[in-house]
Design a protein around this motif. Structure first.
Motif, PDB file in Angstrom:
ATOM      1  N   ARG A   4       0.624   7.743 -13.999  1.00 27.50           N
ATOM      2  CA  ARG A   4      -0.232   6.880 -13.183  1.00 27.50           C
ATOM      3  C   ARG A   4      -1.355   7.722 -12.584  1.00 27.50           C
ATOM      4  O   ARG A   4      -1.122   8.826 -12.104  1.00 27.50           O
ATOM      5  N   PRO A   5      -2.568   7.171 -12.549  1.00 28.29           N
ATOM      6  CA  PRO A   5      -3.674   7.936 -11.955  1.00 28.29           C
ATOM      7  C   PRO A   5      -3.562   7.988 -10.432  1.00 28.29           C
ATOM      8  O   PRO A   5      -2.963   7.117  -9.813  1.00 28.29           O
ATOM      9  N   VAL A   6      -4.143   9.022  -9.852  1.00 34.32           N
ATOM     10  CA  VAL A   6      -4.221   9.135  -8.396  1.00 34.32           C
ATOM     11  C   VAL A   6      -5.492   8.408  -7.982  1.00 34.32           C
ATOM     12  O   VAL A   6      -6.593   8.837  -8.301  1.00 34.32           O
ATOM     13  N   ARG A   7      -5.317   7.279  -7.288  1.00 34.70           N
ATOM     14  CA  ARG A   7      -6.459   6.424  -6.949  1.00 34.70           C
ATOM     15  C   ARG A   7      -6.655   6.225  -5.458  1.00 34.70           C
ATOM     16  O   ARG A   7      -7.719   5.801  -5.021  1.00 34.70           O
ATOM     17  N   TYR A   8      -5.628   6.476  -4.686  1.00 36.12           N
ATOM     18  CA  TYR A   8      -5.670   6.091  -3.279  1.00 36.12           C
ATOM     19  C   TYR A   8      -5.680   7.312  -2.371  1.00 36.12           C
ATOM     20  O   TYR A   8      -4.960   8.274  -2.585  1.00 36.12           O
ATOM     21  N   THR A   9      -6.495   7.223  -1.320  1.00 38.10           N
ATOM     22  CA  THR A   9      -6.573   8.320  -0.358  1.00 38.10           C
ATOM     23  C   THR A   9      -5.920   7.962   0.973  1.00 38.10           C
ATOM     24  O   THR A   9      -5.709   8.829   1.806  1.00 38.10           O
ATOM     25  N   GLY A  10      -5.611   6.704   1.172  1.00 44.83           N
ATOM     26  CA  GLY A  10      -4.979   6.265   2.412  1.00 44.83           C
ATOM     27  C   GLY A  10      -4.718   4.771   2.377  1.00 44.83           C
ATOM     28  O   GLY A  10      -5.105   4.068   1.429  1.00 44.83           O
ATOM     29  N   ALA A  27       0.834  -1.200   0.000  1.00 44.21           N
ATOM     30  CA  ALA A  27       0.000   0.000   0.000  1.00 44.21           C
ATOM     31  C   ALA A  27       0.869   1.252   0.000  1.00 44.21           C
ATOM     32  O   ALA A  27       0.608   2.201  -0.755  1.00 44.21           O
ATOM     33  N   TRP A  28       1.895   1.277   0.816  1.00 45.33           N
ATOM     34  CA  TRP A  28       2.777   2.442   0.898  1.00 45.33           C
ATOM     35  C   TRP A  28       3.410   2.736  -0.456  1.00 45.33           C
ATOM     36  O   TRP A  28       3.444   3.887  -0.898  1.00 45.33           O
ATOM     37  N   LYS A  29       3.908   1.689  -1.137  1.00 42.15           N
ATOM     38  CA  LYS A  29       4.533   1.884  -2.446  1.00 42.15           C
ATOM     39  C   LYS A  29       3.541   2.423  -3.464  1.00 42.15           C
ATOM     40  O   LYS A  29       3.860   3.324  -4.227  1.00 42.15           O
ATOM     41  N   ARG A  30       2.348   1.852  -3.472  1.00 40.16           N
ATOM     42  CA  ARG A  30       1.346   2.302  -4.450  1.00 40.16           C
ATOM     43  C   ARG A  30       0.906   3.735  -4.192  1.00 40.16           C
ATOM     44  O   ARG A  30       0.699   4.496  -5.129  1.00 40.16           O
ATOM     45  N   ILE A  31       0.747   4.086  -2.941  1.00 43.15           N
ATOM     46  CA  ILE A  31       0.377   5.471  -2.605  1.00 43.15           C
ATOM     47  C   ILE A  31       1.504   6.420  -2.985  1.00 43.15           C
ATOM     48  O   ILE A  31       1.273   7.503  -3.516  1.00 43.15           O
ATOM     49  N   GLN A  32       2.732   5.997  -2.743  1.00 47.43           N
ATOM     50  CA  GLN A  32       3.885   6.848  -2.998  1.00 47.43           C
ATOM     51  C   GLN A  32       4.074   7.139  -4.486  1.00 47.43           C
ATOM     52  O   GLN A  32       4.441   8.255  -4.852  1.00 47.43           O
ATOM     53  N   VAL A  33       3.846   6.162  -5.354  1.00 51.31           N
ATOM     54  CA  VAL A  33       4.126   6.354  -6.782  1.00 51.31           C
ATOM     55  C   VAL A  33       2.911   6.817  -7.590  1.00 51.31           C
ATOM     56  O   VAL A  33       3.057   7.110  -8.779  1.00 51.31           O
ATOM     57  N   GLN A  34       1.752   6.909  -6.975  1.00 48.15           N
ATOM     58  CA  GLN A  34       0.592   7.352  -7.736  1.00 48.15           C
ATOM     59  C   GLN A  34       0.791   8.789  -8.210  1.00 48.15           C
ATOM     60  O   GLN A  34       1.379   9.614  -7.525  1.00 48.15           O
ATOM     61  N   GLY A  35       0.355   9.045  -9.427  1.00 47.59           N
ATOM     62  CA  GLY A  35       0.492  10.379 -10.004  1.00 47.59           C
ATOM     63  C   GLY A  35       1.778  10.577 -10.780  1.00 47.59           C
ATOM     64  O   GLY A  35       1.895  11.532 -11.555  1.00 47.59           O
ATOM     65  N   PHE A  36       2.751   9.708 -10.609  1.00 49.59           N
ATOM     66  CA  PHE A  36       4.015   9.827 -11.340  1.00 49.59           C
ATOM     67  C   PHE A  36       3.966   8.994 -12.614  1.00 49.59           C
ATOM     68  O   PHE A  36       3.380   7.911 -12.633  1.00 49.59           O
ATOM     69  N   GLY A  37       4.611   9.483 -13.646  1.00 48.36           N
ATOM     70  CA  GLY A  37       4.709   8.742 -14.900  1.00 48.36           C
ATOM     71  C   GLY A  37       3.361   8.450 -15.533  1.00 48.36           C
ATOM     72  O   GLY A  37       3.197   7.414 -16.164  1.00 48.36           O
ATOM     73  N   VAL A  66      -5.901   2.190   4.282  1.00 50.53           N
ATOM     74  CA  VAL A  66      -7.060   1.294   4.353  1.00 50.53           C
ATOM     75  C   VAL A  66      -7.804   1.281   3.025  1.00 50.53           C
ATOM     76  O   VAL A  66      -8.169   0.210   2.510  1.00 50.53           O
ATOM     77  N   GLN A  67      -8.003   2.458   2.430  1.00 49.07           N
ATOM     78  CA  GLN A  67      -8.698   2.529   1.142  1.00 49.07           C
ATOM     79  C   GLN A  67      -7.892   1.828   0.056  1.00 49.07           C
ATOM     80  O   GLN A  67      -8.438   1.130  -0.786  1.00 49.07           O
ATOM     81  N   CYS A  68      -6.578   1.970   0.085  1.00 51.54           N
ATOM     82  CA  CYS A  68      -5.708   1.323  -0.885  1.00 51.54           C
ATOM     83  C   CYS A  68      -5.794  -0.193  -0.755  1.00 51.54           C
ATOM     84  O   CYS A  68      -5.977  -0.905  -1.758  1.00 51.54           O
ATOM     85  N   LEU A  69      -5.692  -0.709   0.464  1.00 52.63           N
ATOM     86  CA  LEU A  69      -5.779  -2.153   0.671  1.00 52.63           C
ATOM     87  C   LEU A  69      -7.150  -2.693   0.282  1.00 52.63           C
ATOM     88  O   LEU A  69      -7.258  -3.761  -0.320  1.00 52.63           O
ATOM     89  N   SER A  70      -8.207  -1.938   0.587  1.00 54.29           N
ATOM     90  CA  SER A  70      -9.557  -2.351   0.205  1.00 54.29           C
ATOM     91  C   SER A  70      -9.697  -2.446  -1.305  1.00 54.29           C
ATOM     92  O   SER A  70     -10.291  -3.398  -1.828  1.00 54.29           O
TER      93      SER A  70
END
Length: 122
Positions: A64-70, A52-62, A72-76
């Motif tokens: 990639r869409p911004v999909r995660y708000t935190g 989850a941390w990696k996906r939140i960290q790289v969202q928006g780069f290259g 718990v939401q990312c894991l869900s």
């Protein structure tokens, strides 16, 4: 958390089938597989949060869409879209490197304790 797992393994090995006060010694060499297992268990427990941390960290780069708000939401979302085991994508590769690394790391800690005259009891 890794030292906790290792200490529990050592304590169980030292006391299994023994009467109280008659524990078997745990040598640094015997702790090699325990160190590998402890490192791998710690990795497996923490891996969903690292994913989850990696996906939140790289969202928006290259692009990639911004999909995660935190977290718990990312894991869900991962569970919903990829299933439960989606949280563990890439775990096998990490376990391959962390088994030997953990064995060596904890063996070195035990050896240093021996050289310093400290006990390495389980």
């Amino acid at each position: 958390h890794l030292f906790f797992v290792l200490d529990m393994m050592k304590r169980n090995y030292a006391t299994y089938g023994r009467t109280p006060g008659n524990e078997r010694p745990v040598t640094a060499l015997q702790s090699l597989p325990m160190g590998a297992a402890a490192n791998m268990i710690g990795c497996a427990v923490a891996f969903p949060f690292q994913t989850a941390w990696k996906r939140i960290q790289v969202q928006g780069f290259g692009g990639r869409p911004v999909r995660y708000t935190g977290t718990v939401q990312c894991l869900s979302l991962i569970i919903k879209e990829e299933g439960f085991f989606g949280m563990f994508n890439g775990l096998r590769a990490n376990l391959v490197k962390l088994g030997p690394t953990g064995a060596i790391q904890f063996w070195a800690v035990d050896q240093i304790k021996v050289w310093m005259g400290l006990s390495i009891k389980g």
